[in-house]
Design an enzyme around this catalytic site. Structure first.
Site, PDB file in Angstrom:
ATOM      1  N   LYS A 227       0.906  -1.105   0.309  1.00 17.67           N
ATOM      2  CA  LYS A 227      -0.048   0.020  -0.124  1.00 17.67           C
ATOM      3  C   LYS A 227       0.841   1.225  -0.160  1.00 17.67           C
ATOM      4  O   LYS A 227       1.170   1.674   1.041  1.00 17.67           O
ATOM      5  CB  LYS A 227      -0.971  -0.230   1.308  1.00 17.67           C
ATOM      6  CG  LYS A 227      -2.299   1.058   1.075  1.00 17.67           C
ATOM      7  CD  LYS A 227      -3.051   0.421   0.330  1.00 17.67           C
ATOM      8  CE  LYS A 227      -4.349   1.602   0.111  1.00 17.67           C
ATOM      9  NZ  LYS A 227      -5.229   1.233  -0.839  1.00 17.67           N
ATOM     10  N   SER A 432      -8.649  -0.508  -3.952  1.00 14.18           N
ATOM     11  CA  SER A 432      -9.098   0.266  -2.649  1.00 14.18           C
ATOM     12  C   SER A 432     -10.550   0.019  -2.193  1.00 14.18           C
ATOM     13  O   SER A 432     -11.381  -1.058  -2.234  1.00 14.18           O
ATOM     14  CB  SER A 432      -8.338   1.451  -2.389  1.00 14.18           C
ATOM     15  OG  SER A 432      -8.167   1.741  -0.816  1.00 14.18           O
TER      16      SER A 432
END
Length: 634
Positions: A227, A432
């Site tokens: 991430k 996401s």
């Protein structure tokens, strides 16, 4: 003789008011009743002026709207049609409504409407072929793949498809531009043009060195190693995890294009890769490499089309724009007005709380965000409608607020509890939060080039205390509560604040993994292996189980039709929710937007005056909390 301006020359340049004389010297004060009446008259005059301006604005907007509505009445189409497609940037996901900033926005067909128009043309005997003119190749790869599939279906009926451009090679997107062109039967380029197909590259500035110099500290926490949304602020170079992820991602995208282009142009992948590695090709080199069919001018292409369709007059070319063709009545089979209704709900842009109007500043001219409130309500409305058996979610979003994404996910879960089919179609990106809301669907469709996954979370803030010290600014404050300065940008997170931030990110990440496991019917440990914040292409995502099928919105609609006992998407009556605004509603909203913009400007001016001390009144505490420096979890 004195001149006409002599009296002016004898007067001073700066006006000096004369001193007031008392009433005893002949000048009497204006009576109170006259001052009151005068004030009322001035107020009435200003009110009438404002109302007149408003009426004039409404009249102009009404006339403009009527003109635009009249413009949508398409004249009868000729018996012989050559469709014309201008490719000038990306194709929108949905028809954009007009605003003061872009009054012509709703002219553009969405990707779904473009596909529908090409599908109609397949069986329309009047349509002989299509000619595209490439002006700007900035089209998303997933949209390119959807358009390529529709063009190939069109060509399979024996109709021609030509494309012409002055050159192929927008900076950074040359290969993608040519990828789109390769779906056409013939590729034409103007003399002196170049073909730039220099592979795929990703580069990003890393700002940590600059931030260190100016005294800014980026404090961001991530879950997990892949991430990397704010990596360029916290690192001086790419992390190994990010490099591995991006290398695999662009490698997969490159292989997709290499395979498809080689098949389209009937050359070997090895030969094509050699041409790509040369980077930039001149016209003759591209012809020799079989990447172009002809280097010539647009008027020569027009003459060839005339000869192909047997048109005798060059002045009467039966070109019809794709927009005009779609708007005209279709003589063959079209989606039935009384077909089975299916709700189509768009999730386009960053996912935010609230409605789209409240979460977008009227001063900003960018794309509106995806409102969790509006989208969840649309899903709920469809779920409560007994006539609607299925809901199709079209997602093109990089994610956003976890709580906003959870609001949408919950609406999907409740719709499925009411026995509604929920099918997801992914556009260029559904990552996401975009994947968070896709996970509970009955089926997920993605294009091979869709970017998806990114099952992770990141959040933090900037600490500007070092910057203030360098420029001689000091801040002071009073607080109540140990972590009252949690979000301040004037200090780093305290140990207690960092612990709280990490606890929040842990909870969000765990919830994300659990929801994916539930939706995809996977063990949690299997989800963990493909999560970690990693971004996948659609082709990769299918292999690891994050999506069910590869295909565009047309494939998703065909699947939906079969799930409810119909043949294909032509048997559906698609209802876009929330319902698009009518022309009159667009006018009213445009006026409201203008009023909001004026109000925002006035508020900004007032706040600026307060902040600089131009007015002697208390500054609002929110002036000390600058939202752009704060980054909640994503």
């Amino acid at each position: 003789m004195p001149g006409p301006n002599d009296s002016l020359r004898n007067k001073p340049l700066v006006y000096t008011p004369r001193p007031s004389l008392p009433a005893s010297q002949g000048i009497r004060p204006v009576p109170l009743w006259r001052r009151i009446l005068g004030g009322l008259w001035r107020a009435l005059r200003r009110t009438c002026t404002t109302l007149g301006a408003l009426v004039l604005t409404l009249s102009l907007l009404g006339g403009f709207s009527a003109f635009r509505m009249a413009g949508t009445v398409t004249p009868p189409l000729p018996d012989t049609i050559v469709l014309h497609l201008d490719i000038d940037g990306d194709i929108p996901e949905k028809e954009m409504e007009s605003t003061f900033s872009d009054p012509f926005a709703f002219r553009h067909l969405s990707i779904l409407r473009v596909i529908e128009a090409l599908d109609r043309a397949e069986t329309d005997p009047r349509v002989k072929g299509i000619v595209a003119h490439l002006k700007n190749g900035n089209v998303g790869l997933a949209h390119i793949q959807e358009l390529r599939a529709a063009l190939k279906r069109f060509r399979s009926t024996g109709k021609f498809a030509y494309i012409h451009a002055t050159e192929y090679g927008d900076p950074g997107r040359g290969l993608g531009t040519y990828y789109l062109a390769s779906a056409f039967e013939q590729i034409w380029m103007q003399p002196l043009g170049t073909l730039s197909i220099a592979g795929i590259g990703i580069e990003s500035p890393y700002l940590k060195g600059l931030l260190d110099k100016v005294g800014v500290q980026a404090e961001f926490f991530q879950r997990k190693e892949y991430k990397t949304a704010f990596e360029n602020l916290t690192h001086a170079e790419m992390t190994p995890e990010n490099r591995v992820m991006l290398t695999r991602m662009i490698g997969n995208l490159g292989e997709q294009m290499l395979s498809d282009i080689a098949a389209d142009r009937k050359i070997t992948p090895v030969a094509l890769r050699a041409l790509i590695d040369r980077g930039l090709l001149l016209g003759k080199e591209a012809l020799d490499g079989k990447l172009l069919d002809r280097v010539d001018y647009e008027d020569v292409l027009t003459a060839q089309i005339n000869a192909r369709i047997g048109n005798q007059s060059e002045d009467d070319i039966p070109f019809v724009s794709l927009e005009a063709y779609y708007a005209a009545p279709f003589p063959g089979k079209s989606p039935p007005a009384n077909g089975v209704p299916v709700a189509l709900v768009y999730v386009v842009g960053a996912i935010v709380e609230g409605d789209s109007d409240s979460d977008k500043s009227p001063l900003l001219m960018g794309e509106q965000p995806a409102s969790a409130q509006d989208i969840a309500q649309a899903i709920t409305d469809a779920a409560n409608d007994p006539a609607i058996p299925a809901i199709v979610l079209r997602i093109n979003s990089p994610g956003g607020s976890p709580t906003a994404s959870e609001t949408i996910r919950r609406a999907i879960v409740r719709a499925r509890e009411k026995n509604k089919k929920v099918i997801v179609s992914m556009g260029d990106m559904a990552a996401s939060g975009g994947y968070w809301i896709a996970a509970p669907a009955d089926a997920i469709f993605a294009l091979p080039a869709t970017l998806t996954g990114s099952i992770g979370v990141v959040g933090g803030k900037f600490d500007l205390s070092g910057l203030w010290g360098k420029i001689g600014v000091t801040w002071d404050s009073v607080r109540w509560g140990q972590n009252a300065g949690f979000w301040t940008f004037n200090a780093p997170f305290s140990p207690s604040g960092a612990e709280r931030m990490n606890a929040m990110l842990d909870e969000i990440y765990t919830a994300f993994v659990d929801r994916v496991a539930q939706g995809r019917k996977m063990p949690v440990d299997q989800v963990e292996k493909i999560a970690g914040g990693r971004v996948w292409t659609g082709a990769q995502a299918k292999k690891v189980g994050l999506v069910d099928s590869l295909g565009g919105i047309d494939a998703a609609l065909d699947y939906t039709a079969r799930q409810i006992g119909l043949g294909d998407r032509r048997d559906l009556s698609i209802e876009v929710l929330p319902r698009p605004l009518t022309p009159l509603e667009r006018i009213i909203k445009a006026i409201e937007d203008q009023g909001a913009a004026i109000g925002a400007m006035a508020s900004f001016q007032s706040a600026l005056q307060n902040f600089t001390g131009a007015q002697a009144r208390e500054t609002h505490p929110d002036m000390y909390t600058l939202a752009p420096f704060l980054t909640p979890p994503r």
